[in-house]
Design an enzyme around this catalytic site. Structure first.
Site, PDB file in Angstrom:
ATOM      1  N   ASP A   1       0.865  -1.192   0.000  1.00  0.00           N
ATOM      2  CA  ASP A   1       0.000   0.000   0.000  1.00  0.00           C
ATOM      3  C   ASP A   1       0.898   1.237   0.000  1.00  0.00           C
ATOM      4  O   ASP A   1       1.922   1.274   0.683  1.00  0.00           O
ATOM      5  CB  ASP A   1      -0.905  -0.006   1.228  1.00  0.00           C
ATOM      6  CG  ASP A   1      -1.881   1.169   1.213  1.00  0.00           C
ATOM      7  OD1 ASP A   1      -2.888   1.066   0.484  1.00  0.00           O
ATOM      8  OD2 ASP A   1      -1.599   2.150   1.912  1.00  0.00           O
TER       9      ASP A   1
ATOM     10  N   GLY B   1      -7.167   0.999  -6.403  1.00  0.00           N
ATOM     11  CA  GLY B   1      -6.696   2.171  -5.687  1.00  0.00           C
ATOM     12  C   GLY B   1      -5.180   2.216  -5.701  1.00  0.00           C
ATOM     13  O   GLY B   1      -4.547   2.125  -6.756  1.00  0.00           O
ATOM     14  N   ASP B   2      -4.578   2.412  -4.486  1.00  0.00           N
ATOM     15  CA  ASP B   2      -3.130   2.431  -4.392  1.00  0.00           C
ATOM     16  C   ASP B   2      -2.602   1.139  -3.767  1.00  0.00           C
ATOM     17  O   ASP B   2      -1.538   1.110  -3.166  1.00  0.00           O
ATOM     18  CB  ASP B   2      -2.664   3.647  -3.582  1.00  0.00           C
ATOM     19  CG  ASP B   2      -3.228   3.621  -2.150  1.00  0.00           C
ATOM     20  OD1 ASP B   2      -4.159   2.818  -1.885  1.00  0.00           O
ATOM     21  OD2 ASP B   2      -2.723   4.392  -1.321  1.00  0.00           O
ATOM     22  N   GLU B   3      -3.368   0.030  -3.914  1.00  0.00           N
ATOM     23  CA  GLU B   3      -2.950  -1.254  -3.368  1.00  0.00           C
ATOM     24  C   GLU B   3      -2.428  -2.171  -4.488  1.00  0.00           C
ATOM     25  O   GLU B   3      -3.044  -2.280  -5.558  1.00  0.00           O
ATOM     26  CB  GLU B   3      -4.131  -1.921  -2.662  1.00  0.00           C
ATOM     27  CG  GLU B   3      -4.605  -1.164  -1.433  1.00  0.00           C
ATOM     28  CD  GLU B   3      -5.765  -1.875  -0.758  1.00  0.00           C
ATOM     29  OE1 GLU B   3      -6.386  -2.752  -1.415  1.00  0.00           O
ATOM     30  OE2 GLU B   3      -6.062  -1.569   0.401  1.00  0.00           O
TER      31      GLU B   3
END
Length: 566
Positions: free
Chosen positions: A412, A454-456
């Protein structure tokens, strides 16, 4: 031996040559066999004719000699020794086949003889006298006994005679003596030479005379006196006349003609058999020569026809080669290649058009499938694999034989929300794409990194090719360092961090979602401990992490257990 693929052109040339050679071989064999049969009949008939002519000549001459002696024995003056001497000298001088001729009185004493040889000698024990008293006697071939040293012998060979004798009778028909003649066996040799001379176009031709008891009376050097037992002789004595191929005692095969001497007129013959022979290899040499010629010419024609077939096949296969070349380039993935549109031969034109339509349809289908597959397995923003692809990859790893351990990383970004808030979502998208590239560049080809949303991000790390576990501290340090490098957006340097949690399959879960859940828990532990660091679920599970624990970040990571998964 390794066989390479042969082109159609070479195959046509090879098959053409093989067919020509095969046809030449079959023709050579068939022609040779037919020629052998024809030659056997032709030569066999000629050999049989030679044998018949020779035995007929022998019987006719013996009949004439017997009549000659019989006629002389009936002349009264021959009983007078003085007159008899003149008669036998005259007979000897006029007939070169007469080796010796003489008159014997009733007691068997010789009273007159050619050249005066043996006059006064008692011959009462000789068959020529004993049998001559009984009537006309014709004896078989025998060695010279009394005359061997008295008669000239220029050849030096053993002298052989044929005896003919007849009784001398007075006016009352009483036997008073015997008229006897020894005819030289050279007479038979002369007949043999005369007949063979007329057949000198037959190399290796030989003639033999065999007596009634199987003894060779005349034949090749060294054969006289030997015994000969052949099927052809037995057939000849049964009055069969003909020819055939026969193996002789010397181990060789001969084409043999045979005839039996059955006499002439009132002469019953002596049971002689005449054989004319020629070696099979000599007799059939023309057939073998013909077969060799056919094979030689067949080989020449094979070369010529293979060259012509090569040229013709090149012309025939040129359009097929163009299609095959285009198809190979398509198979190799060369862009912009099309199957050529060809005309001419109807089948080639149909093939060209069908392949063009098929390739066009397949290309369209492939492009559509590729687009569908990309949409199903690829993250559209970063071009990384998505969660679905990650799950399939993990499943393929877990199903391989000899499976072991692989590590799942859950990542993350730290500080990404502020980028979106301050610079906008477009800048955030740029950051995500840059991070995706950096993450992928830090991993090996067999490892996999995917965007979950997302940002994962998530990654699967497999063991090294040597089977040794990967050093997770080194890998996580490399990933954190790569993500931490500044990203320039519109002239402004932006930095984000990366927190990592990781767990092992199958130690921490039987399925990928289970392992991801453990890695996510480790990730949040890394966030609580200050972010921009990596935490192993194994440490979290073992209670090694507490509020005061120092967890490695940056260049100080932990080496966690990692086993290779096939």
């Amino acid at each position: 031996m390794v066989w390479k693929r042969k082109g159609f052109r070479g195959l046509v040339a090879f098959v053409s040559a093989a067919l020509v050679v095969g046809m030449a071989g079959l023709m050579a064999q068939a022609t040779s066999e037919r020629s052998r049969r024809q030659i056997e009949q032709e030569i066999g008939r000629s050999l049989s004719e030679v044998a018949h002519q020779m035995v007929d000549k022998l019987d006719t001459d013996m009949w004439a000699r017997a009549n000659q002696v019989s006629v002389l024995s009936k002349i009264p003056a021959v009983r007078d020794p003085a007159v008899a001497q003149k008669v036998v000298d005259e007979l000897k001088a006029r007939d070169p086949t007469v080796a010796w001729v003489g008159v014997m009185d009733f007691a068997g004493r010789i009273v007159a003889a050619s050249d005066g040889i043996l006059i006064g000698v008692d011959a009462s024990a000789r068959p020529v006298y004993v049998e001559g008293l009984k009537g006309l006697f014709i004896g078989d071939v025998h060695d010279a006994v009394l005359l061997a040293k008295m008669l000239p012998n220029p050849s030096g060979e053993p002298m052989k005679f044929v005896d003919v004798s007849a009784p001398l009778k007075d006016e009352q028909g009483t036997v008073v003596g015997t008229l006897a003649s020894h005819f030289s066996w050279e007479w038979a040799r002369a007949i043999q030479r005369s007949l063979l001379e007329s057949m000198k176009g037959r190399p290796g031709l030989e003639a033999l005379i065999v007596g009634a008891n199987g003894t060779v009376l005349l034949g090749p050097e060294g054969s006289f006196g030997g015994k000969l037992d052949l099927e052809s002789i037995r057939l000849a004595r049964g009055r069969h006349r003909g020819w055939g191929v026969e193996e002789w005692p010397d181990g060789k095969s001969y084409l043999t003609g045979v005839a039996f001497g059955s006499g002439h007129g009132d002469y019953q013959g002596l049971g002689w058999t005449v054989l004319a022979r020629q070696p099979v290899d000599v007799a059939f040499a023309p057939a073998e020569l013909l077969r060799e010629d056919i094979l030689i010419y067949g080989g020449i024609f094979a070369v010529v026809f293979s060259i012509l077939a090569w040229i013709a096949a090149g012309w025939i296969t040129r359009p097929l080669s163009a299609i095959a070349s285009a198809a190979k380039r398509l198979r190799d993935g060369e862009p912009g290649v099309e199957i050529p549109a060809l005309g001419g031969v109807a089948e080639v034109e149909d093939l060209s058009q069908s392949l063009r339509a098929l390739i066009g349809a397949l290309t369209s289908s492939k492009a559509a499938l590729a687009r569908m597959e990309d949409a199903a397995y690829q993250d559209r923003l970063t071009a990384l694999p998505n969660r679905r692809f990650l799950e399939q990859y993990a499943e393929s790893l877990s199903n391989r034989p000899g499976r072991g351990i692989f590590t799942v990383l859950y990542m993350d970004l730290d500080g990404f929300k502020s980028v979106n808030d301050t610079l906008g979502h477009q800048a955030g998208d740029i950051v995500l794409r840059q991070v995706a590239v950096r993450l992928a560049s830090c991993l090996r080809g067999e490892d996999l990194v995917a965007r979950l949303g997302g940002d994962e991000f998530a990654a699967i790390i497999v063991p090294a090719a040597s089977g040794m576990p990967a050093r997770m501290d080194e890998i996580t340090q490399r990933l954190i360092a790569a993500v931490g490098e500044p990203i320039v957006i519109a002239g402004r340097a932006v930095r984000v961090g990366c927190s990592i949690g990781f767990a092992e399959w199958p130690n921490h879960g039987a399925t990928l979602p289970d392992v991801l859940e453990r890695a996510d828990r480790a990730l949040y532990a890394a966030k609580r401990l200050g972010k921009n660091r990596a935490v192993a679920f194994a440490d979290l599970e073992a209670g090694l992490l507490d509020a005061g624990a120092q967890v490695a970040t940056g260049c100080s990571g932990r080496t966690l257990g990692l086993a290779a998964f096939p």
